[in-house]
Scaffold this active site. Structure first.
Site, PDB file in Angstrom:
ATOM      1  CG  ASP A 141      -1.692   0.933   1.199  1.00 21.44           C
ATOM      2  OD1 ASP A 141      -2.170   1.813   0.546  1.00 21.44           O
ATOM      3  OD2 ASP A 141      -2.609   1.299   2.398  1.00 21.44           O
ATOM      4  CD  GLU A 178      -5.317   0.407  -1.193  1.00 18.95           C
ATOM      5  OE1 GLU A 178      -5.752  -0.550  -0.649  1.00 18.95           O
ATOM      6  OE2 GLU A 178      -5.086   1.530  -0.350  1.00 18.95           O
ATOM      7  CG  ASP A 190      -1.190   3.158   6.759  1.00 18.68           C
ATOM      8  OD1 ASP A 190      -2.021   3.389   5.397  1.00 18.68           O
ATOM      9  OD2 ASP A 190      -1.011   3.740   7.623  1.00 18.68           O
TER      10      ASP A 190
END
Length: 218
Positions: A44, A104, A178
């Protein structure tokens, strides 16, 4: 010995050595395929925190390999952050040897500058993966949430809770959401493996440039 090495050795022995009976050949093929291992790295990308998670697939089951985050807010400028994202992605690939990388994709927001920075963060992570010739796939945040929870608008806490159940963890190993997002991308990619998905996927630099000709400076 790595499962892939065992698999390659057995497959060579099975089909090249005539002394193996047909019955033994079939049994060994099944064993080799069952023991095949795949490692997926999920990332991410972010300019404050880069979350990442790795899972291994053994006998069709997911296992958590690692989950953590790279704290970037302590670095003074955007360029330095990008360097650390690139270096960290390379280090993860060299340490864990993932077969595939899933990222992502940045969400579309109103702040153009934030979007540009997130896009650059994703870009350097992609570049590091392609530099090591690791296939990469992008997933939108909504796609990831839908794959994990069945709800494209799920909260980060809901995603983390479902990951805990999916991976049979007594407690979630990080307080940073996260990092759980990075892990969620890896799990999402596994769930979509072998299925026709609309997300972008690249197997190397040539594949990336072919699908993104506008990014090539002439």
């Amino acid at each position: 010995m790595h499962y892939k090495c065992i698999h390659n050795f057995l497959m060579y022995s099975i089909f090249k050595k005539k002394k193996f009976s047909d019955r033994f050949r079939n049994t060994t093929v099944i064993f080799a395929l069952m023991e095949t291992e795949k490692i997926i790295l999920g990332i991410d990308p972010g300019t404050t925190v880069m979350g990442y998670g790795l899972i291994s697939i053994k006998k069709g089951k997911m296992e958590l390999v690692s989950i953590h985050e790279l704290i970037l807010k302590k670095y003074p400028n955007h360029e330095t952050k990008l360097k650390y994202i690139f270096d960290k992605t390379l280090a993860l690939i060299d340490e864990f040897h993932p077969d595939e990388v899933a990222l992502e994709a940045p969400f579309y927001g109103k702040n153009v500058q934030s979007m540009l920075k997130l896009g650059r963060a994703q870009g350097v992570a992609m570049a590091a993966s392609l530099h090591r010739n690791i296939p990469i796939t992008e997933y939108s945040p909504k796609k990831v949430k839908m794959a994990i929870t069945g709800n494209g608008n799920a909260s980060k806490e809901q995603v983390a809770g479902m990951l805990q159940n999916l991976l049979n963890l007594r407690e979630f190993p990080t307080k940073y959401l996260d990092a759980s997002d990075g892990l969620a991308v890896a799990v999402c990619h596994y769930f979509n493996s072998g299925n026709a998905v609309s997300e972008k996927s690249y197997s190397g630099w040539e594949s990336f440039l072919k699908q993104n000709p506008d990014r090539l400076k002439k």
